[in-house]
Design a protein around this motif. Structure first.
Motif, PDB file in Angstrom:
ATOM      1  N   ASN A 158     -15.802  18.133 -21.417  1.00 55.08           N
ATOM      2  CA  ASN A 158     -15.661  17.912 -19.973  1.00 55.08           C
ATOM      3  C   ASN A 158     -16.570  16.799 -19.463  1.00 55.08           C
ATOM      4  O   ASN A 158     -16.694  16.603 -18.262  1.00 55.08           O
ATOM      5  CB  ASN A 158     -15.954  19.205 -19.209  1.00 55.08           C
ATOM      6  CG  ASN A 158     -14.822  20.207 -19.365  1.00 55.08           C
ATOM      7  OD1 ASN A 158     -13.660  19.843 -19.390  1.00 55.08           O
ATOM      8  ND2 ASN A 158     -15.163  21.475 -19.495  1.00 55.08           N
ATOM      9  N   GLY A 159     -17.206  16.082 -20.360  1.00 55.12           N
ATOM     10  CA  GLY A 159     -18.036  14.956 -19.966  1.00 55.12           C
ATOM     11  C   GLY A 159     -19.486  15.118 -20.366  1.00 55.12           C
ATOM     12  O   GLY A 159     -19.890  16.141 -20.940  1.00 55.12           O
TER      13      GLY A 159
ATOM     14  N   GLN B 160     -11.551  14.207 -24.920  1.00 59.14           N
ATOM     15  CA  GLN B 160     -11.066  14.058 -23.552  1.00 59.14           C
ATOM     16  C   GLN B 160      -9.622  14.555 -23.423  1.00 59.14           C
ATOM     17  O   GLN B 160      -9.259  15.219 -22.445  1.00 59.14           O
ATOM     18  CB  GLN B 160     -11.166  12.592 -23.122  1.00 59.14           C
ATOM     19  CG  GLN B 160     -12.595  12.076 -23.063  1.00 59.14           C
ATOM     20  CD  GLN B 160     -12.675  10.613 -22.661  1.00 59.14           C
ATOM     21  OE1 GLN B 160     -11.845  10.118 -21.886  1.00 59.14           O
ATOM     22  NE2 GLN B 160     -13.668   9.889 -23.184  1.00 59.14           N
ATOM     23  N   VAL B 161      -8.800  14.248 -24.400  1.00 63.58           N
ATOM     24  CA  VAL B 161      -7.404  14.704 -24.392  1.00 63.58           C
ATOM     25  C   VAL B 161      -7.343  16.221 -24.530  1.00 63.58           C
ATOM     26  O   VAL B 161      -6.543  16.889 -23.855  1.00 63.58           O
ATOM     27  CB  VAL B 161      -6.606  14.013 -25.516  1.00 63.58           C
ATOM     28  CG1 VAL B 161      -5.283  14.733 -25.780  1.00 63.58           C
ATOM     29  CG2 VAL B 161      -6.348  12.557 -25.160  1.00 63.58           C
ATOM     30  N   ALA B 162      -8.176  16.805 -25.382  1.00 62.18           N
ATOM     31  CA  ALA B 162      -8.178  18.254 -25.557  1.00 62.18           C
ATOM     32  C   ALA B 162      -8.486  18.957 -24.233  1.00 62.18           C
ATOM     33  O   ALA B 162      -7.875  19.990 -23.910  1.00 62.18           O
ATOM     34  CB  ALA B 162      -9.200  18.654 -26.625  1.00 62.18           C
ATOM     35  N   ALA B 163      -9.420  18.420 -23.452  1.00 62.95           N
ATOM     36  CA  ALA B 163      -9.771  19.036 -22.170  1.00 62.95           C
ATOM     37  C   ALA B 163      -8.590  19.023 -21.213  1.00 62.95           C
ATOM     38  O   ALA B 163      -8.328  20.019 -20.515  1.00 62.95           O
ATOM     39  CB  ALA B 163     -10.962  18.307 -21.554  1.00 62.95           C
ATOM     40  N   LEU B 164      -7.844  17.935 -21.165  1.00 61.75           N
ATOM     41  CA  LEU B 164      -6.708  17.853 -20.246  1.00 61.75           C
ATOM     42  C   LEU B 164      -5.500  18.622 -20.769  1.00 61.75           C
ATOM     43  O   LEU B 164      -4.701  19.131 -19.985  1.00 61.75           O
ATOM     44  CB  LEU B 164      -6.358  16.392 -19.981  1.00 61.75           C
ATOM     45  CG  LEU B 164      -7.376  15.703 -19.059  1.00 61.75           C
ATOM     46  CD1 LEU B 164      -7.162  14.205 -19.032  1.00 61.75           C
ATOM     47  CD2 LEU B 164      -7.317  16.265 -17.654  1.00 61.75           C
ATOM     48  N   ALA B 165      -5.375  18.730 -22.089  1.00 63.50           N
ATOM     49  CA  ALA B 165      -4.321  19.582 -22.645  1.00 63.50           C
ATOM     50  C   ALA B 165      -4.553  21.033 -22.236  1.00 63.50           C
ATOM     51  O   ALA B 165      -3.595  21.777 -21.962  1.00 63.50           O
ATOM     52  CB  ALA B 165      -4.290  19.457 -24.172  1.00 63.50           C
TER      53      ALA B 165
ATOM     54  N   ALA C  87      -9.278   9.254 -20.569  1.00 63.73           N
ATOM     55  CA  ALA C  87      -8.072  10.090 -20.601  1.00 63.73           C
ATOM     56  C   ALA C  87      -7.968  10.774 -19.251  1.00 63.73           C
ATOM     57  O   ALA C  87      -8.786  11.634 -18.914  1.00 63.73           O
ATOM     58  CB  ALA C  87      -8.156  11.114 -21.726  1.00 63.73           C
ATOM     59  N   ARG C  88      -6.970  10.399 -18.465  1.00 62.57           N
ATOM     60  CA  ARG C  88      -6.906  10.921 -17.103  1.00 62.57           C
ATOM     61  C   ARG C  88      -5.495  10.810 -16.554  1.00 62.57           C
ATOM     62  O   ARG C  88      -4.698   9.985 -16.990  1.00 62.57           O
ATOM     63  CB  ARG C  88      -7.881  10.183 -16.187  1.00 62.57           C
ATOM     64  CG  ARG C  88      -7.713   8.683 -16.180  1.00 62.57           C
ATOM     65  CD  ARG C  88      -8.932   7.993 -15.564  1.00 62.57           C
ATOM     66  NE  ARG C  88      -9.112   8.375 -14.170  1.00 62.57           N
ATOM     67  CZ  ARG C  88     -10.277   8.358 -13.545  1.00 62.57           C
ATOM     68  NH1 ARG C  88     -11.378   8.016 -14.191  1.00 62.57           N
ATOM     69  NH2 ARG C  88     -10.365   8.699 -12.286  1.00 62.57           N
ATOM     70  N   PHE C  89      -5.208  11.665 -15.572  1.00 66.18           N
ATOM     71  CA  PHE C  89      -3.939  11.592 -14.859  1.00 66.18           C
ATOM     72  C   PHE C  89      -3.977  10.418 -13.881  1.00 66.18           C
ATOM     73  O   PHE C  89      -5.044   9.923 -13.510  1.00 66.18           O
ATOM     74  CB  PHE C  89      -3.689  12.880 -14.067  1.00 66.18           C
ATOM     75  CG  PHE C  89      -3.532  14.123 -14.895  1.00 66.18           C
ATOM     76  CD1 PHE C  89      -2.551  14.200 -15.870  1.00 66.18           C
ATOM     77  CD2 PHE C  89      -4.355  15.229 -14.693  1.00 66.18           C
ATOM     78  CE1 PHE C  89      -2.391  15.356 -16.632  1.00 66.18           C
ATOM     79  CE2 PHE C  89      -4.202  16.381 -15.432  1.00 66.18           C
ATOM     80  CZ  PHE C  89      -3.218  16.443 -16.414  1.00 66.18           C
ATOM     81  N   SER C  90      -2.803  10.017 -13.435  1.00 63.91           N
ATOM     82  CA  SER C  90      -2.721   9.065 -12.337  1.00 63.91           C
ATOM     83  C   SER C  90      -3.282   9.722 -11.078  1.00 63.91           C
ATOM     84  O   SER C  90      -3.432  10.954 -11.010  1.00 63.91           O
ATOM     85  CB  SER C  90      -1.269   8.642 -12.106  1.00 63.91           C
ATOM     86  OG  SER C  90      -0.504   9.766 -11.678  1.00 63.91           O
TER      87      SER C  90
END
Length: 388
Positions: free
Chosen positions: A161-162, A191-196, A288-291
């Protein structure tokens, strides 16, 4: 073998393991990250996730998600995104599978109880406990404690998460033993794992909430993103019963969020001129982030879920009972360590804070149903809400 992008981690460039291991293919031709993944899958801690709370405490329905099935769903989403971005699928999958291993029984209710019980001994944090479990408590090998995972894996779990400016004691201990550069951003795989994780629980909790009768379609349609998706699936499948359409809505939302993440992360990598894994860690921000639009829609959905599902009166009543179970167990074991199993009793430290932390280690490893059983064995009857 699939080619890895310059900003993706490779096993060949891994910083290795705390305890060097002899290379070879005795157990199959796997690289370091594949071995990390497999060590997680074969661990006792991973198996215990099948009886640990995701949303509903000790659910009595076979179709509700638990920490294990949630972790598998996160891994599926993580692999898909990792492949599209050209980063390491095996490391991403391993991080997704392991990210919840440190959760105690009853999810956040159990964590709050342990945090309060250890308030004078440094508190309790499930993320730090994930590192503690995998580096100290889960010890199937004769030569060292822990699973001896790669630095890249431990780094990703510690700070998915940072960056962390003030690590809690368990994470600080892991960092002291094998420095994880907590002040820097982690790999793109982490970073991708956190958003997944976000994509999975944002959407699958809707399914479980509807199944439990705590959410209704009318309530959900007050969320703009869901209303827009619902109109799309109705137009695509006219005349189909709403119950059948809900599965399609959730699948479509997962796809939309994953596609947005992939496209926007590619744009971020290009804008930041990222050419290596080191560039990712030195970027000073999450890549790695959403728009912006998807990020706000996702936050709106989370606000709805907290107000209508996670803080539903039935959920709060169950959480209160779960808190009482964990708090009661800690008080009982602290007052009379002889109540613990022999193995745990024999290893109990004499001095604080490690004495209390040891008791918390035992409780944190329990499944929901084992915690309830132990409470009834060592304390007595307890009234639990329907569903336990």
């Amino acid at each position: 073998m699939r080619e890895i992008s310059p900003w993706g981690c490779t096993a060949e460039a891994s910083r290795g393991r705390l305890h060097p291991e002899r290379d070879g293919t005795v157990r199959g031709p796997r690289d370091a990250f594949q071995r990390d993944r497999d060590r997680i899958i074969h661990s006792i801690s991973f198996r215990r996730l099948r009886h640990k709370t995701q949303v509903f405490l000790a659910p009595d329905g076979d179709h509700f998600r638990v920490r294990l099935t949630h972790s598998l769903e996160v891994a599926q989403i993580g692999r898909t995104v990792a492949r599209a971005l050209g980063i390491n699928e095996d490391l991403t999958e391993a991080l997704c599978l392991a990210h919840d291993i440190g959760h105690p029984p009853f999810g956040h209710a159990g964590e709050d109880a342990l945090k309060a019980a250890l308030s004078a001994q440094g508190g309790f944090d499930h993320n730090g406990h994930t590192l503690r479990t995998l580096t100290k408590l889960e010890s199937p090998y004769p030569a060292w404690d822990g699973l001896n995972l790669t630095w890249d894996m431990l780094e990703g779990l510690a700070k998915h998460n940072g960056p962390i400016a003030a690590p809690q004691w368990a994470l600080a201990a892991a960092d002291a033993e094998y420095p994880l550069e907590l002040e820097r951003w982690p790999s793109l795989e982490a970073q991708v794992a956190a958003l997944a994780d976000d994509i999975a629980y944002d959407n699958h909790d809707i399914d479980d909430g509807l199944r439990a009768g705590l959410l209704t379609l009318d309530q959900l349609l007050a969320v703009p993103m869901i209303a827009e998706g619902w109109r799309a699936v109705e137009a695509k499948f006219p005349g189909v019963a709403p119950k059948r359409l809900m599965g399609e809505l959730i699948r479509a939302q997962i796809g939309a969020m994953a596609n947005d993440l992939i496209a926007n992360t590619r744009a971020e990598l290009s804008a930041a001129d990222i050419g290596s894994v080191e560039d990712v860690r030195a970027a000073g921000r999450c890549l790695a982030r959403f728009s912006d639009g998807m990020r706000e829609a996702e936050r709106d959905l989370k606000r709805f879920m907290y107000a209508n599902l996670y803080h539903h009166p039935a959920q709060l009543a169950a959480a209160e009972a779960a808190h009482a179970v964990v708090a009661g167990l800690f008080a009982a074991y602290a007052g009379d360590p002889a109540l613990m199993p022999q193995e745990w009793r024999d290893a109990l430290p004499d001095a604080e804070p490690w004495r209390s932390r040891h008791i918390a280690d035992f409780i944190a490893g329990m499944t929901d149903r084992y915690a309830v059983t132990r409470y009834r064995d060592v304390i007595g009857p307890i009234d639990l809400p329907e569903g336990f």
